[in-house]
Design an enzyme around this catalytic site. Sequence first.
Site, PDB file in Angstrom:
ATOM      1  N   CYS A 114      12.181  -7.203  41.824  1.00 44.62           N
ATOM      2  CA  CYS A 114      13.407  -6.479  42.112  1.00 44.62           C
ATOM      3  C   CYS A 114      14.445  -7.203  42.968  1.00 44.62           C
ATOM      4  O   CYS A 114      14.126  -8.117  43.706  1.00 44.62           O
ATOM      5  CB  CYS A 114      13.114  -5.173  42.842  1.00 44.62           C
ATOM      6  SG  CYS A 114      11.755  -4.280  42.161  1.00 44.62           S
ATOM      7  N   GLU A 172       4.467 -27.877  30.043  1.00 43.03           N
ATOM      8  CA  GLU A 172       5.727 -27.259  30.471  1.00 43.03           C
ATOM      9  C   GLU A 172       6.574 -26.844  29.251  1.00 43.03           C
ATOM     10  O   GLU A 172       7.158 -25.765  29.234  1.00 43.03           O
ATOM     11  CB  GLU A 172       6.490 -28.228  31.395  1.00 43.03           C
ATOM     12  CG  GLU A 172       7.948 -27.905  31.663  1.00 43.03           C
ATOM     13  CD  GLU A 172       8.213 -26.502  32.168  1.00 43.03           C
ATOM     14  OE1 GLU A 172       7.274 -25.784  32.511  1.00 43.03           O
ATOM     15  OE2 GLU A 172       9.386 -26.116  32.158  1.00 43.03           O
ATOM     16  N   LYS A 222       8.100 -23.087  28.298  1.00 40.90           N
ATOM     17  CA  LYS A 222       9.507 -22.786  27.975  1.00 40.90           C
ATOM     18  C   LYS A 222       9.607 -22.034  26.649  1.00 40.90           C
ATOM     19  O   LYS A 222      10.319 -21.041  26.542  1.00 40.90           O
ATOM     20  CB  LYS A 222      10.351 -24.068  27.868  1.00 40.90           C
ATOM     21  CG  LYS A 222      10.817 -24.766  29.103  1.00 40.90           C
ATOM     22  CD  LYS A 222      11.774 -24.014  29.974  1.00 40.90           C
ATOM     23  CE  LYS A 222      11.055 -23.144  30.973  1.00 40.90           C
ATOM     24  NZ  LYS A 222      10.541 -23.765  32.178  1.00 40.90           N
ATOM     25  N   TRP A 242      12.182  -4.524  38.564  1.00 41.11           N
ATOM     26  CA  TRP A 242      11.243  -5.137  37.623  1.00 41.11           C
ATOM     27  C   TRP A 242       9.896  -4.511  37.934  1.00 41.11           C
ATOM     28  O   TRP A 242       9.391  -4.617  39.033  1.00 41.11           O
ATOM     29  CB  TRP A 242      11.179  -6.640  37.871  1.00 41.11           C
ATOM     30  CG  TRP A 242      10.300  -7.395  36.935  1.00 41.11           C
ATOM     31  CD1 TRP A 242      10.683  -7.987  35.772  1.00 41.11           C
ATOM     32  CD2 TRP A 242       8.904  -7.664  37.069  1.00 41.11           C
ATOM     33  NE1 TRP A 242       9.606  -8.605  35.182  1.00 41.11           N
ATOM     34  CE2 TRP A 242       8.502  -8.423  35.947  1.00 41.11           C
ATOM     35  CE3 TRP A 242       7.931  -7.328  38.017  1.00 41.11           C
ATOM     36  CZ2 TRP A 242       7.190  -8.854  35.758  1.00 41.11           C
ATOM     37  CZ3 TRP A 242       6.622  -7.766  37.818  1.00 41.11           C
ATOM     38  CH2 TRP A 242       6.277  -8.517  36.700  1.00 41.11           C
ATOM     39  N   ASN A 244      11.779  -3.535  47.938  1.00 46.12           N
ATOM     40  CA  ASN A 244      11.171  -4.594  47.123  1.00 46.12           C
ATOM     41  C   ASN A 244       9.839  -4.926  47.780  1.00 46.12           C
ATOM     42  O   ASN A 244       9.821  -5.392  48.913  1.00 46.12           O
ATOM     43  CB  ASN A 244      12.108  -5.812  47.115  1.00 46.12           C
ATOM     44  CG  ASN A 244      11.489  -7.024  46.444  1.00 46.12           C
ATOM     45  OD1 ASN A 244      10.519  -6.902  45.707  1.00 46.12           O
ATOM     46  ND2 ASN A 244      12.042  -8.184  46.704  1.00 46.12           N
ATOM     47  N   GLY A 245       8.741  -4.638  47.095  1.00 47.33           N
ATOM     48  CA  GLY A 245       7.428  -4.919  47.674  1.00 47.33           C
ATOM     49  C   GLY A 245       6.395  -3.877  47.280  1.00 47.33           C
ATOM     50  O   GLY A 245       6.544  -3.196  46.267  1.00 47.33           O
ATOM     51  N   ARG A 271      16.276 -10.835  38.816  1.00 47.74           N
ATOM     52  CA  ARG A 271      15.111 -10.412  39.588  1.00 47.74           C
ATOM     53  C   ARG A 271      14.422  -9.193  38.975  1.00 47.74           C
ATOM     54  O   ARG A 271      13.326  -8.828  39.381  1.00 47.74           O
ATOM     55  CB  ARG A 271      15.515 -10.090  41.026  1.00 47.74           C
ATOM     56  CG  ARG A 271      16.128 -11.240  41.767  1.00 47.74           C
ATOM     57  CD  ARG A 271      16.454 -10.845  43.177  1.00 47.74           C
ATOM     58  NE  ARG A 271      15.249 -10.639  43.945  1.00 47.74           N
ATOM     59  CZ  ARG A 271      14.608 -11.580  44.617  1.00 47.74           C
ATOM     60  NH1 ARG A 271      15.068 -12.800  44.623  1.00 47.74           N
ATOM     61  NH2 ARG A 271      13.520 -11.313  45.289  1.00 47.74           N
ATOM     62  N   LYS A 312      12.573 -13.574  37.732  1.00 42.78           N
ATOM     63  CA  LYS A 312      12.795 -14.926  38.246  1.00 42.78           C
ATOM     64  C   LYS A 312      11.950 -15.236  39.470  1.00 42.78           C
ATOM     65  O   LYS A 312      11.446 -16.336  39.615  1.00 42.78           O
ATOM     66  CB  LYS A 312      14.280 -15.075  38.583  1.00 42.78           C
ATOM     67  CG  LYS A 312      14.689 -16.457  39.058  1.00 42.78           C
ATOM     68  CD  LYS A 312      14.684 -17.450  37.935  1.00 42.78           C
ATOM     69  CE  LYS A 312      15.086 -18.836  38.368  1.00 42.78           C
ATOM     70  NZ  LYS A 312      14.572 -19.838  37.420  1.00 42.78           N
TER      71      LYS A 312
HETATM   72  C1  F6R Z   1       9.006 -20.715  33.999  1.00 41.62           C
HETATM   73  C2  F6R Z   1       9.226 -20.377  35.393  1.00 41.62           C
HETATM   74  C3  F6R Z   1       8.064 -19.959  36.210  1.00 41.62           C
HETATM   75  C4  F6R Z   1       8.238 -20.448  37.652  1.00 41.62           C
HETATM   76  C5  F6R Z   1       7.119 -19.880  38.542  1.00 41.62           C
HETATM   77  C6  F6R Z   1       7.229 -20.404  39.961  1.00 41.62           C
HETATM   78  O1  F6R Z   1      10.168 -21.179  33.402  1.00 41.62           O
HETATM   79  O2  F6R Z   1      10.327 -20.411  35.870  1.00 41.62           O
HETATM   80  O3  F6R Z   1       6.870 -20.399  35.666  1.00 41.62           O
HETATM   81  O4  F6R Z   1       8.216 -21.835  37.652  1.00 41.62           O
HETATM   82  O5  F6R Z   1       7.146 -18.506  38.538  1.00 41.62           O
HETATM   83  O6  F6R Z   1       8.444 -20.012  40.532  1.00 41.62           O
HETATM   84  P1  F6R Z   1       9.030 -20.757  41.794  1.00 41.62           P
HETATM   85  O7  F6R Z   1       9.361 -22.138  41.375  1.00 41.62           O
HETATM   86  O8  F6R Z   1      10.206 -19.963  42.188  1.00 41.62           O
HETATM   87  O9  F6R Z   1       7.938 -20.764  42.840  1.00 41.62           O
END
Ligand code: F6R
Length: 605
Positions: free
Chosen positions: A20, A483, A487, A92, A118-119, A46, A600
């Site tokens: 969120c 990776e 994607k 979310w 959020n939590g 988010r 995200k």
């Molecule tokens: C995939 C993606 C996720 C993040 C993962 C870690 O495209 O973005 O796999 O890489 O959730 O997120 P961060 O880098 O914010 O710790």
Amino acid sequence: MRATAKHEPQCEPQLEIIMCGIFGYIGPKENSLELVIKGLQKLEYRGYDSWGVATELDGELFVDKKIGKISEANLDDFKDKKCNFAIGHTRWATHGGVTDTNAHPHFSSDKTIAVVHNGIIENYEEIREMIGKENFVSDTDTEVIPQLIAKYRKEMGFKEAVLETIKKLKGRYAIVVTNVGENYLIAARRGSPLIVGVGENEYFLASDIPAFLEYTQNVNYLDDDEMVIVDGGVEFMNITTGEPIKKRLVNIDLKAESAEKGDYDHFMLKEIMEQKESILRAINQDTDEIMHIAQMIKNSRGCFLSGCGTAGKVCMAGEYFFSLIANRHVNFAPSSEFPVYHHFLRPESLLIVVSQSGETADVLEAMEAAKKKGCKVLSIVNSEGSTIARQSDFSLHIKAGVEKAVASTKAATSQMALLMLIATAMVGELQEGRRLLAEVASQINDMLNPRFLTYIKDVAERIKDHENCYIIGKAENYPMALEAAIKIQEVSYVHAEGFAAGELKHGPIALVTEGTPCISLIANDEVKSDTINNTIELKARGAHIIGISPEKHEVFDDWIKVPDVGIASPLVNIIPTQLLAYYISVLRGLDPDMPRNLAKSVTVK
Ligand code: F6R
């Protein structure tokens, strides 16, 4: 839904595991609701299951909340609603259904107090019992917060009631609270991000900076167990002791446009295209700092790399860079698995964590496990001032700029560039490393031309209707195969899997049938002929081969030419796979910026 609407039938409460975005505004602007909605639209990455806002109108609490995306909110509905403060939320959810009632803000039964959160409140059941289950209208843990504040509010002031409530909460939270009649906002955090934007006589409370970047670049970071009262000014206090706290105002070096799509259809494409500049920013680091970090790694006894998802694959690539360039073995473990390795940790060990958001809960847990054993923690993040940055002993900022698409692209290449730079510094070749990476950035600039994009779109057109796609790579390109699979999976929902090229013959090759698209990541390195041989094995089983390589080979059905950049090949080989994922998603009629079931910033374990 208005606060006064008929309650939906009660269900059994469920823990609401949420990531969120939250946002609050207080100041001279009378269009607070519109401002909050626009800010939340910038936090949509988010969470996009539901959204809601609250303020006071004509002496009553006004709440409007709905399922659906905040980007679809009709601002005209709020134009005539004048108020100088408002709070809002974009959700979310993984538990607790996506319904209007479960959307935030939640409010007290007497409709005087509204909260966005959020939590996870772990002891929500206990609090529900104490207040009386019959008073609850939603299935969420969050609703206990306004209910408990309202209960205490009968005996004490608003501020004191919020403080008393927070002291009773177990779990993780970032909350913003408002109360009818007392026109100020109170916010608090433990374990979830919350930032105070400080403008001219106006204040913003948000999960992330893009929400208010067009109004101010000055921020105060709220730390765990801190509360802030925002009216004509800001007053920070420690939740446990009630003592006031002085905070440093930090100026953020980010431009509002960097958080906008500009002429691009999607943030994902914009961020892929930005890689020509973002890599240059990543390697533009203070030489003494890089040398210091290189020495920290050399001095450590047991060095670990950890991250999640894409950042985890970057760490795996780092493992190869440290081995191939610096002749140093570094152990990688995904952050969710890292605590299992605690037996190997000692005070001389070093944990390097990599995270775009700087807020990932699994990473924070890995850091906690390391700290318990007295290890030092170095973080490589894209969000300065994030929890991970602040909780590490040393932090490097990759300066990739705001990354909004859920799928990480430019952050990943910047993180890789920085890990590679550190590896070169470990063997006294920092300048050479810088030169090579600057050359890579320039080659990426040349590669990302309109013809290249059209060509990749054509390749995507040929793959898009297949339900399976496999990617192979060897050595430093093996993590890139993994990776690339992430994607493609996350934005196009095609079943994609990455393999170490040599592993095919040990099982996975059985999956390949006539026409199965297989992507082969190849560099001009010592393992090139092995990878080509593995590609030929795939072709012999009927695979349609997409070769990503500096040189053409007859085994390729489609050849995507990439520059020859030696050991830095992962940085260029990954880019066509990002574009393929993007175009497959678009051609399948999907929204690559907002893949289903994902958010995200993953602030839950
Ligand atoms: C995939 C993606 C996720 C993040 C993962 C870690 O495209 O973005 O796999 O890489 O959730 O997120 P961060 O880098 O914010 O710790």
